[in-house]
Design a protein around this motif. Structure first.
Motif, PDB file in Angstrom:
ATOM      1  N   ALA A 128     -27.520   2.091 -10.409  1.00 27.08           N
ATOM      2  CA  ALA A 128     -27.894   1.135 -11.450  1.00 27.08           C
ATOM      3  C   ALA A 128     -28.399   1.873 -12.677  1.00 27.08           C
ATOM      4  CB  ALA A 128     -28.984   0.192 -10.928  1.00 27.08           C
ATOM      5  N   THR A 129     -28.257   1.244 -13.830  1.00 32.55           N
ATOM      6  CA  THR A 129     -28.721   1.839 -15.084  1.00 32.55           C
ATOM      7  C   THR A 129     -30.045   1.201 -15.471  1.00 32.55           C
ATOM      8  OG1 THR A 129     -26.451   2.126 -15.771  1.00 32.55           O
ATOM      9  CG2 THR A 129     -28.131   2.257 -17.478  1.00 32.55           C
ATOM     10  N   VAL A 130     -31.055   2.020 -15.622  1.00 30.94           N
ATOM     11  CA  VAL A 130     -32.380   1.542 -16.018  1.00 30.94           C
ATOM     12  C   VAL A 130     -32.756   2.232 -17.316  1.00 30.94           C
ATOM     13  CG1 VAL A 130     -34.784   1.324 -15.352  1.00 30.94           C
ATOM     14  CG2 VAL A 130     -32.997   1.189 -13.604  1.00 30.94           C
ATOM     15  N   ASN A 131     -32.983   1.401 -18.355  1.00 31.85           N
ATOM     16  CA  ASN A 131     -33.339   1.935 -19.667  1.00 31.85           C
ATOM     17  C   ASN A 131     -32.352   2.997 -20.148  1.00 31.85           C
ATOM     18  OD1 ASN A 131     -35.626   0.307 -19.713  1.00 31.85           O
ATOM     19  ND2 ASN A 131     -36.866   1.865 -18.641  1.00 31.85           N
ATOM     20  N   GLY A 132     -31.046   2.713 -19.856  1.00 35.36           N
ATOM     21  CA  GLY A 132     -30.016   3.619 -20.337  1.00 35.36           C
ATOM     22  C   GLY A 132     -29.832   4.843 -19.484  1.00 35.36           C
ATOM     23  N   THR A 133     -30.589   4.967 -18.342  1.00 34.59           N
ATOM     24  CA  THR A 133     -30.470   6.148 -17.478  1.00 34.59           C
ATOM     25  C   THR A 133     -29.899   5.733 -16.134  1.00 34.59           C
ATOM     26  OG1 THR A 133     -32.410   7.112 -18.524  1.00 34.59           O
ATOM     27  CG2 THR A 133     -31.702   8.066 -16.412  1.00 34.59           C
ATOM     28  N   VAL A 134     -28.864   6.496 -15.654  1.00 30.47           N
ATOM     29  CA  VAL A 134     -28.281   6.197 -14.352  1.00 30.47           C
ATOM     30  C   VAL A 134     -29.164   6.770 -13.265  1.00 30.47           C
ATOM     31  CG1 VAL A 134     -26.290   6.524 -12.860  1.00 30.47           C
ATOM     32  CG2 VAL A 134     -25.978   6.225 -15.338  1.00 30.47           C
ATOM     33  N   GLU A 135     -29.622   5.904 -12.338  1.00 31.92           N
ATOM     34  CA  GLU A 135     -30.500   6.343 -11.266  1.00 31.92           C
ATOM     35  C   GLU A 135     -29.718   6.497  -9.966  1.00 31.92           C
ATOM     36  OE1 GLU A 135     -33.685   3.661 -10.904  1.00 31.92           O
ATOM     37  OE2 GLU A 135     -34.638   4.236 -12.787  1.00 31.92           O
ATOM     38  N   GLY A 136     -30.203   7.376  -9.142  1.00 33.49           N
ATOM     39  CA  GLY A 136     -29.634   7.496  -7.778  1.00 33.49           C
ATOM     40  C   GLY A 136     -28.541   8.522  -7.675  1.00 33.49           C
ATOM     41  N   GLY A 137     -27.630   8.610  -8.624  1.00 35.59           N
ATOM     42  CA  GLY A 137     -26.523   9.556  -8.578  1.00 35.59           C
ATOM     43  C   GLY A 137     -25.636   9.309  -7.367  1.00 35.59           C
ATOM     44  N   SER A 138     -25.048  10.396  -6.853  1.00 33.57           N
ATOM     45  CA  SER A 138     -24.126  10.273  -5.727  1.00 33.57           C
ATOM     46  C   SER A 138     -24.822   9.886  -4.447  1.00 33.57           C
ATOM     47  CB  SER A 138     -23.381  11.604  -5.518  1.00 33.57           C
ATOM     48  OG  SER A 138     -24.326  12.626  -5.242  1.00 33.57           O
ATOM     49  N   GLY A 139     -26.114  10.106  -4.336  1.00 29.10           N
ATOM     50  CA  GLY A 139     -26.855   9.777  -3.117  1.00 29.10           C
ATOM     51  C   GLY A 139     -26.994   8.290  -2.909  1.00 29.10           C
ATOM     52  N   ALA A 140     -26.628   7.460  -3.912  1.00 31.82           N
ATOM     53  CA  ALA A 140     -26.776   6.018  -3.762  1.00 31.82           C
ATOM     54  C   ALA A 140     -25.583   5.391  -3.084  1.00 31.82           C
ATOM     55  CB  ALA A 140     -26.977   5.383  -5.133  1.00 31.82           C
ATOM     56  N   GLY A 141     -24.549   6.185  -2.702  1.00 30.76           N
ATOM     57  CA  GLY A 141     -23.383   5.629  -2.015  1.00 30.76           C
ATOM     58  C   GLY A 141     -23.716   5.266  -0.591  1.00 30.76           C
ATOM     59  N   ARG A 142     -22.703   4.743   0.123  1.00 30.16           N
ATOM     60  CA  ARG A 142     -22.921   4.348   1.514  1.00 30.16           C
ATOM     61  C   ARG A 142     -23.067   5.571   2.405  1.00 30.16           C
ATOM     62  NH1 ARG A 142     -19.014  -0.294   3.474  1.00 30.16           N
ATOM     63  NH2 ARG A 142     -20.375   0.077   5.236  1.00 30.16           N
ATOM     64  N   LEU A 143     -23.979   5.470   3.367  1.00 28.37           N
ATOM     65  CA  LEU A 143     -24.209   6.560   4.300  1.00 28.37           C
ATOM     66  C   LEU A 143     -23.908   6.083   5.720  1.00 28.37           C
ATOM     67  CD1 LEU A 143     -27.559   7.914   2.836  1.00 28.37           C
ATOM     68  CD2 LEU A 143     -25.261   8.772   2.423  1.00 28.37           C
ATOM     69  N   ASP A 144     -22.667   5.548   5.944  1.00 29.02           N
ATOM     70  CA  ASP A 144     -22.330   4.978   7.242  1.00 29.02           C
ATOM     71  C   ASP A 144     -22.132   6.043   8.319  1.00 29.02           C
ATOM     72  OD1 ASP A 144     -22.441   2.524   6.131  1.00 29.02           O
ATOM     73  OD2 ASP A 144     -20.288   2.336   5.800  1.00 29.02           O
ATOM     74  N   LEU A 145     -21.710   7.235   7.913  1.00 27.31           N
ATOM     75  CA  LEU A 145     -21.372   8.264   8.886  1.00 27.31           C
ATOM     76  C   LEU A 145     -22.153   9.534   8.602  1.00 27.31           C
ATOM     77  CD1 LEU A 145     -17.513   7.742   8.931  1.00 27.31           C
ATOM     78  CD2 LEU A 145     -19.151   6.944  10.636  1.00 27.31           C
ATOM     79  N   PRO A 146     -22.501  10.283   9.656  1.00 26.15           N
ATOM     80  CA  PRO A 146     -23.255  11.530   9.449  1.00 26.15           C
ATOM     81  C   PRO A 146     -22.369  12.612   8.837  1.00 26.15           C
ATOM     82  CG  PRO A 146     -22.685  11.281  11.761  1.00 26.15           C
ATOM     83  CD  PRO A 146     -22.278  10.013  11.087  1.00 26.15           C
ATOM     84  N   PRO A 147     -22.950  13.598   8.183  1.00 27.73           N
ATOM     85  CA  PRO A 147     -22.176  14.696   7.599  1.00 27.73           C
ATOM     86  C   PRO A 147     -21.385  15.447   8.674  1.00 27.73           C
ATOM     87  CG  PRO A 147     -24.450  14.718   6.799  1.00 27.73           C
ATOM     88  CD  PRO A 147     -24.405  13.723   7.886  1.00 27.73           C
ATOM     89  N   GLY A 148     -20.127  15.745   8.363  1.00 24.84           N
ATOM     90  CA  GLY A 148     -19.278  16.470   9.302  1.00 24.84           C
ATOM     91  C   GLY A 148     -18.709  15.615  10.413  1.00 24.84           C
ATOM     92  N   PHE A 149     -18.844  14.278  10.314  1.00 22.34           N
ATOM     93  CA  PHE A 149     -18.354  13.379  11.361  1.00 22.34           C
ATOM     94  C   PHE A 149     -16.886  13.678  11.680  1.00 22.34           C
ATOM     95  CE2 PHE A 149     -15.852   9.524  12.131  1.00 22.34           C
ATOM     96  CZ  PHE A 149     -16.360   9.151  13.365  1.00 22.34           C
ATOM     97  N   MET A 150     -16.558  13.765  12.990  1.00 21.73           N
ATOM     98  CA  MET A 150     -15.185  14.060  13.400  1.00 21.73           C
ATOM     99  C   MET A 150     -14.505  12.865  14.063  1.00 21.73           C
ATOM    100  SD  MET A 150     -15.456  18.013  14.764  1.00 21.73           S
ATOM    101  CE  MET A 150     -16.637  17.644  16.081  1.00 21.73           C
ATOM    102  N   PHE A 151     -15.140  12.284  15.072  1.00 23.53           N
ATOM    103  CA  PHE A 151     -14.553  11.128  15.746  1.00 23.53           C
ATOM    104  C   PHE A 151     -15.627  10.457  16.595  1.00 23.53           C
ATOM    105  CE2 PHE A 151     -13.711  14.935  18.223  1.00 23.53           C
ATOM    106  CZ  PHE A 151     -14.215  14.613  19.473  1.00 23.53           C
ATOM    107  N   LYS A 152     -15.297   9.277  17.133  1.00 26.24           N
ATOM    108  CA  LYS A 152     -16.224   8.514  17.966  1.00 26.24           C
ATOM    109  C   LYS A 152     -15.816   8.604  19.434  1.00 26.24           C
ATOM    110  CE  LYS A 152     -17.510   4.867  14.637  1.00 26.24           C
ATOM    111  NZ  LYS A 152     -17.565   3.405  14.421  1.00 26.24           N
ATOM    112  N   VAL A 153     -16.807   8.556  20.307  1.00 25.97           N
ATOM    113  CA  VAL A 153     -16.561   8.451  21.738  1.00 25.97           C
ATOM    114  C   VAL A 153     -17.481   7.374  22.304  1.00 25.97           C
ATOM    115  CG1 VAL A 153     -15.831  10.854  22.008  1.00 25.97           C
ATOM    116  CG2 VAL A 153     -18.240  10.271  22.266  1.00 25.97           C
ATOM    117  N   GLN A 154     -17.105   6.842  23.449  1.00 29.03           N
ATOM    118  CA  GLN A 154     -17.924   5.824  24.109  1.00 29.03           C
ATOM    119  C   GLN A 154     -18.261   6.286  25.516  1.00 29.03           C
ATOM    120  OE1 GLN A 154     -16.146   1.937  24.785  1.00 29.03           O
ATOM    121  NE2 GLN A 154     -18.093   0.964  24.305  1.00 29.03           N
TER     122      GLN A 154
END
Length: 454
Positions: free
Chosen positions: A361-387
């Protein structure tokens, strides 16, 4: 007198054979030196090449067929011993014992019948086919010797005719020997000229019949063996149903536990413990925030009523721009009452967790959050799921505790050398969705307790 006459004939024959060998050897030397011409028959030479090729292929096929039969015999013995072992461990009071013994007997008979039919319909036919080659090979060699005799007689006759001093008696005798040598050679040559092409063409039908017989026998064998295996499987299924409570327990593959990894994990867990009560500021009124995406985790409602407009606590991993108000008016930044934080923290364990994720979001003309504001559904380096297919009780601090049905997000090891065969690194999906902290949630688990899922 008779014995002396017999010895004389034998000695004369030996002397004649020795003379023929010397004459042939002399003729071959003259031909190689180019001092005497050699009768050539290119068509016959091609037939000889085909014959040699056919003999080589047939010999190899015979050798491989014998190896195949030896393998069938070895498989028969191995199958017999395996069935004998089953009969020994199959206790008398278990159901289906007689059926299992009968199946073992039929299995043995089926192997014996298969081996015998292969011998009768393939190996014996192969032996008969190759049995004709030695005789023809010796006749080809004899024809070659008679051709040398013919060339030698021809050259001798020609030399007598071209001599300055002619001896008619010698010329007549040489001509007689030439005619005789030519007749013997041509008789053998004509027979081989007819037999060799016929033998060469017969190879196609022989190969077809041989491999058709092997394929048909093997097909029928596997059909009958499949029926026996199905019957044995039915017997064992019946046994399992009556003794279902004593099922075989799945065990994890032993691994070399890394003490260094366990110590580092415990240290990181203590150092990275999240601070309580941290709240990210809400976007100011009127700020151009993007349309939020809402994810609701259904949990029990609070015992006491909650103010509809109360601000919900944020998990440490939520984006800085996430809206924290569910179903009420969003308060402006800095307008929160001092007691509101404590109230919201007390209700965090019981209120439905509403997570609103937005784009920067832009607050007072400044973009806050940067790339870290995206979705974090999966952990870094995720390869596949198992059950998890079975429960697993962790035996060390760096292992995951699993219940059948748990979904695990598999990630790579930080140090590949720490990975043991049959073990994977991952984080349970439920823990990741709740905490979003890899160091706190990750652990190793046995691969054979799980099954890969899309």
């Amino acid at each position: 007198m008779a014995e002396m006459g017999s010895k004389g004939v034998t000695a004369g024959k030996i002397a004649s054979n020795v003379q023929k060998k010397l004459t042939r050897a002399q003729e071959k030397v003259l031909q190689k030196l180019g001092k005497a011409d050699e009768t050539k028959d290119e068509q016959f030479e091609q037939c000889v090449q085909n014959f040699n090729k056919q003999l080589t292929e047939g010999t190899r096929l015979q050798k491989d067929l014998r190896t195949y039969l030896a393998s069938v015999k070895a498989m028969h013995e191995a199958s017999k011993k395996l069935n004998e072992c089953l009969q020994e461990v199959y206790e008398p009071d278990w159901p289906g014992r007689d059926e299992a013994n009968k199946i073992a007997e039929n299995n043995d008979l089926l192997w014996m019948d298969y081996h015998q039919k292969l011998v009768d319909q393939a190996l014996l036919t192969m032996d008969t086919y190759l049995g004709q080659f030695p005789d023809i090979k010796s006749r080809i060699a004899k024809r070659g010797r008679k051709l040398v005799d013919y060339d030698s007689a021809r050259h001798h006759y020609e030399s007598l005719q071209t001599a300055k001093k002619k001896d008619e008696a010698k010329i007549a005798k040489a001509e007689e020997e030439l005619i005789k040598a030519q007749k013997v050679f041509e008789e053998m040559n004509v027979d081989l000229q007819e037999e060799l092409p016929s033998l060469w063409n017969s190879r196609v039908g022989f190969y077809v019949n041989t491999f058709q017989s092997i394929a048909g026998l093997e097909e029928n064998f596997h059909k009958e063996m499949s029926k026996l295996n199905q019957n044995l499987n039915d017997v064992l299924v019946s046994l399992e149903k009556q003794h279902g409570s004593n099922t075989f327990t799945v065990k994890a593959q032993p691994r070399k536990k890394s003490k260094l990894f366990s110590r580092l994990r415990r240290k990181k867990n203590s150092d990275n413990a999240p601070a309580k009560g941290n709240k990210s500021p809400s976007p100011p009124d009127g700020s151009p925030a993007a349309t939020p995406e809402i994810r609701v985790n259904h949990e029990p409602e609070p015992a006491g009523g909650a103010t509809p407009g109360a601000t919900l606590p944020k998990s440490p991993s939520q984006p800085a721009e996430a809206s924290e108000v569910a179903g009420g008016t969003q308060p402006a930044a800095g307008a929160q009452e001092p007691g509101e934080t404590a109230a919201s923290e007390a209700a965090s364990s019981s209120l439905p967790a509403v997570v609103v994720e937005t784009f920067p979001a832009t607050v007072n003309g400044t973009v806050e959050g940067g790339s870290g504001a995206g979705r974090l559904d999966l952990p870094p380096g995720f390869m596949f799921k198992v059950q998890a297919q079975h429960d697993y009780t962790a035996t060390d601090t760096d292992e995951l505790q699993l219940k059948a049905g748990d979904v695990v997000l598999v990630i790579p090891f930080q140090n590949p050398e720490e990975q043991d065969e049959g073990w994977l690194m991952g984080v349970k999906e439920s823990d990741w969705n709740q905490h979003k902290e890899l160091e706190k949630c990750r652990g190793v688990f046995p691969e054979n307790f799980t099954e890969r899922v899309p």
